[in-house]
Design a protein around this motif. Structure first.
Motif, short mmCIF file in Angstrom:
data_model
loop_
_atom_site.label_atom_id
_atom_site.label_comp_id
_atom_site.label_asym_id
_atom_site.label_seq_id
_atom_site.Cartn_x
_atom_site.Cartn_y
_atom_site.Cartn_z
N VAL A 25 -8.03 -9.02 -1.79
CA VAL A 25 -7.62 -7.65 -1.49
C VAL A 25 -8.62 -6.99 -0.54
O VAL A 25 -8.23 -6.26 0.38
CB VAL A 25 -7.45 -6.82 -2.79
N ASP A 40 0.05 -5.88 -8.85
CA ASP A 40 1.01 -4.93 -8.30
C ASP A 40 2.40 -5.51 -8.57
O ASP A 40 2.82 -6.46 -7.91
CB ASP A 40 0.81 -4.73 -6.80
N VAL A 55 -6.13 -8.11 -9.24
CA VAL A 55 -5.41 -6.88 -8.95
C VAL A 55 -3.93 -7.19 -9.10
O VAL A 55 -3.43 -8.17 -8.53
CB VAL A 55 -5.71 -6.39 -7.52
N CYS A 60 -6.36 -3.29 -12.13
CA CYS A 60 -7.36 -4.36 -12.13
C CYS A 60 -7.51 -4.95 -13.52
O CYS A 60 -7.58 -4.24 -14.50
CB CYS A 60 -8.69 -3.81 -11.66
N ARG A 66 -0.53 0.04 -1.35
CA ARG A 66 -1.16 0.22 -2.67
C ARG A 66 -2.41 -0.65 -2.80
O ARG A 66 -3.42 -0.23 -3.37
CB ARG A 66 -0.16 -0.08 -3.78
N LEU A 67 -2.35 -1.87 -2.26
CA LEU A 67 -3.52 -2.75 -2.33
C LEU A 67 -4.68 -2.19 -1.50
O LEU A 67 -5.84 -2.33 -1.89
CB LEU A 67 -3.15 -4.16 -1.86
N LYS A 68 -4.37 -1.57 -0.39
CA LYS A 68 -5.41 -0.95 0.42
C LYS A 68 -6.07 0.18 -0.35
O LYS A 68 -7.29 0.36 -0.28
CB LYS A 68 -4.87 -0.45 1.74
N CYS A 83 -12.64 -0.71 -9.26
CA CYS A 83 -11.89 -1.86 -9.74
C CYS A 83 -12.84 -2.88 -10.38
O CYS A 83 -12.51 -3.51 -11.37
CB CYS A 83 -11.12 -2.51 -8.59
N LYS A 126 -7.83 -5.54 3.22
CA LYS A 126 -8.25 -4.23 3.72
C LYS A 126 -8.91 -4.36 5.08
O LYS A 126 -8.63 -3.58 6.00
CB LYS A 126 -9.20 -3.55 2.74
N PHE A 178 -1.02 -13.72 -0.09
CA PHE A 178 -0.18 -12.58 0.29
C PHE A 178 1.13 -13.00 0.95
O PHE A 178 1.96 -12.15 1.26
CB PHE A 178 -0.95 -11.64 1.23
#
Length: 106
Positions: free
Chosen positions: A35, A25, A23, A102, A83-85, A94, A39, A68
């Protein structure tokens, strides 16, 4: 000799197809599994103080995956985590690479 060649080809195809989904960002890249863990942490975050942001609580959590930590040091960590959530909320999309954030699907 043919058997060895066939085994090598099958092994090569397996290795190529076992790449993990990433993923992306901005300048950050994370595994989809990390990710999903993020979450879970975000779903369980209870703000300890009204002065602490959710990203500060996440960054202080020792269970936060190491990949992270760079986000925690950046400005806009809350937006990145948000955004990742969003990605993790619909991780199935994804996994089939139907989401632009992704990569890594074959």
């Amino acid at each position: 000799m043919k058997a060895i060649a066939i085994v090598f080809i099958i092994f090569f195809l397996f290795v190529c197809n076992s790449g993990s989904v990433k993923v992306v960002d901005g300048d950050f890249t994370f595994s989809l599994e990390a990710v999903k863990k993020l979450k879970d942490l975000m779903d369980g975050v209870q703000l300890k103080s009204s002065r602490m942001s959710s990203s500060a609580v996440l960054c202080a959590n020792p269970a936060l995956p190491e990949e992270f930590r760079a986000v925690c040091q950046s400005t806009g960590a809350g937006m990145v985590f948000s955004r990742l959530k969003t990605v993790a909320d619909d991780a199935d999309i994804c996994e089939i690479c139907a989401m632009a954030a992704c990569t890594g699907c074959f």
